[in-house]
Design an enzyme around this catalytic site. Structure first.
Site, PDB file in Angstrom:
ATOM      1  N   PRO A  23       0.839  -1.204   0.000  1.00 28.21           N
ATOM      2  CA  PRO A  23       0.000   0.000   0.000  1.00 28.21           C
ATOM      3  C   PRO A  23       0.871   1.250   0.000  1.00 28.21           C
ATOM      4  O   PRO A  23       1.758   1.399   0.838  1.00 28.21           O
ATOM      5  CB  PRO A  23      -0.803  -0.130   1.303  1.00 28.21           C
ATOM      6  CG  PRO A  23       0.023  -1.022   2.172  1.00 28.21           C
ATOM      7  CD  PRO A  23       0.756  -1.952   1.263  1.00 28.21           C
ATOM      8  N   CYS A  25       0.609   5.464  -0.253  1.00 30.80           N
ATOM      9  CA  CYS A  25      -0.233   6.660  -0.281  1.00 30.80           C
ATOM     10  C   CYS A  25       0.024   7.470  -1.546  1.00 30.80           C
ATOM     11  O   CYS A  25       1.172   7.694  -1.927  1.00 30.80           O
ATOM     12  CB  CYS A  25       0.036   7.515   0.949  1.00 30.80           C
ATOM     13  SG  CYS A  25      -0.552   6.797   2.490  1.00 30.80           S
ATOM     14  N   ALA A  57      -3.220   3.199   2.316  1.00 34.11           N
ATOM     15  CA  ALA A  57      -3.857   3.504   3.599  1.00 34.11           C
ATOM     16  C   ALA A  57      -5.119   4.321   3.362  1.00 34.11           C
ATOM     17  O   ALA A  57      -5.076   5.401   2.764  1.00 34.11           O
ATOM     18  CB  ALA A  57      -2.890   4.273   4.496  1.00 34.11           C
ATOM     19  N   TYR A 182       1.178   5.338  13.120  1.00 35.66           N
ATOM     20  CA  TYR A 182      -0.212   5.754  13.056  1.00 35.66           C
ATOM     21  C   TYR A 182      -0.986   5.202  14.267  1.00 35.66           C
ATOM     22  O   TYR A 182      -0.403   4.587  15.153  1.00 35.66           O
ATOM     23  CB  TYR A 182      -0.806   5.361  11.700  1.00 35.66           C
ATOM     24  CG  TYR A 182      -0.066   6.049  10.564  1.00 35.66           C
ATOM     25  CD1 TYR A 182       0.065   7.439  10.543  1.00 35.66           C
ATOM     26  CD2 TYR A 182       0.553   5.326   9.551  1.00 35.66           C
ATOM     27  CE1 TYR A 182       0.776   8.085   9.539  1.00 35.66           C
ATOM     28  CE2 TYR A 182       1.263   5.968   8.540  1.00 35.66           C
ATOM     29  CZ  TYR A 182       1.376   7.341   8.545  1.00 35.66           C
ATOM     30  OH  TYR A 182       2.085   7.975   7.556  1.00 35.66           O
TER      31      TYR A 182
END
Length: 370
Positions: A23, A25, A57, A182
């Site tokens: 993944p 961004c 994300a 996060y």
């Protein structure tokens, strides 16, 4: 036969090979909604021949975005926009698709990277962020609000709602984001979690909220589809989260039906000291794989086909995930399969491109026909 290009089962889902697209961004959404950029970006990666494509994300609420341009899945509008993108992708690719559901916590409300990536205070057009404790990520950042009981419930509910939307979209896999500093990682690390209630202090308490979120998402998603997680195996800061704590977390996740663990590191503190080199995170994936018995995904500066083959063939990890490397070379799986004697799915429109010496490189699989 190449191990990298052999099948792998994650629960009831069988992947054709062990290359995942990590993944990444894109900072290209419109108020959380996927755009034409996502159609192009995901579309061409879905033709790469990898075994699994993981969507970037994806925030479960607006306040959970890293930047105002982050992808989200919290409303009918964001669901509809992603559905349109996926409809285009699936017309031409049978590749299984995962999504990484996320909340940025105290690392939310920032400028996009090419504008510096710094915190945007709520007084300057950003928003107040939330965290386990009222501790800012970096000096000068606006202090986050410590989550109370109602806030914890809101975020659990947000993950559940996003999981249900994921199910409606027909996405094959959920990966929870508990890495890179996060929100779920913030609960795990003693550097960011200074709570004095049942969600802070001991390792058992610090794991509690991430495990509650996992349980809630697992219960809300199709039971035949896998739910996994991405972790940072270490904060790279003395006194922080480390690989032994992460292994204990993985063991708890396995008891709850976690299908895989995607092992990264860092991101929680600007004080981190990371010794970058090819495959620098692979030993973490190997350690957690042995400690938990769960399939692991290794990531981090894996760029060469032979290195990826060695990682999976030696049992250090079950898959490798590529990020920057596959952005730079979106046909990396084709080239790796040609080197290693494997086969990959490829659309018939591109079959004429296969090298003469690798005439059996491409395998034709049409969407919806297996």
């Amino acid at each position: 036969m190449s191990t990298l290009f052999s099948p792998l089962s994650l629960g009831k889902l069988t992947l054709k090979n062990r290359v995942a697209i990590a993944p990444m961004c894109q900072y290209s959404a419109d108020n959380g909604a996927a755009t034409e950029w996502h159609r192009i970006h995901l579309g061409h990666l879905a033709l790469s021949g990898a075994g699994l494509l993981i969507i970037e994300a994806t925030a479960i609420e607006p306040e959970g975005r890293i930047s105002p341009a982050d992808l989200g899945l919290w409303s009918d509008e964001t669901e509809r926009a992603l559905a349109e993108v996926l409809h285009s992708v699936r017309q031409y690719s049978p590749m299984p698709i995962a999504i990484q559901l996320a909340h940025a916590g105290r690392k939310a409300s920032t400028h996009v990277p090419w504008e510096g990536g710094k915190n945007i205070p709520s007084s300057a057009g950003g928003w107040r962020t939330f965290a386990p404790s009222a501790l800012a990520f970096a000096e000068g950042d606006e202090t986050p609000l410590a989550l109370d009981a109602a806030g914890l419930q809101r975020i659990r509910d947000g993950f559940v709602a996003a999981a249900r939307r994921t199910d409606r979209l027909g996405i094959d896999v959920i990966e929870l984001h508990a890495a890179h500093g996060y929100l779920l990682h913030q609960f795990l690390s003693p550097l960011s979690n200074r709570r004095e209630d049942a969600y802070g202090g001991s390792l058992e308490n610090r794991m509690r909220f991430p495990l509650e979120v996992f349980d809630a998402v697992r219960a809300a998603f199709d039971p035949s589809k896998p739910v996994g997680i991405r972790v940072s195996a270490t904060d790279w800061v003395e006194g922080g989260w480390d690989v032994e704590q992460c292994a204990a977390f993985a063991q708890e996740l396995k008891k709850r039906g976690c299908a895989f663990i995607d092992v990264s590191s860092g991101g929680l503190s600007p004080l981190q000291q990371i010794p970058l080199k090819a495959g620098y995170q692979v030993p973490f994936a190997e350690h957690i794989r042995r400690a938990s018995g769960m399939p692991t995904i290794a990531v981090g500066l894996i760029t060469e086909a032979e290195h990826a083959e060695e990682i999976v063939a030696s049992g250090q990890a079950d898959m490798v995930a590529l990020a920057r490397g596959i952005l730079y070379n979106p046909r990396w799986p084709w080239h790796a399969a040609a080197k290693l004697g494997g086969q990959v799915d490829a659309p018939p429109q591109y079959w004429r491109s296969q090298p003469r010496e690798a005439k059996d490189l491409f395998h034709l699989t049409l969407p919806g026909k297996g």
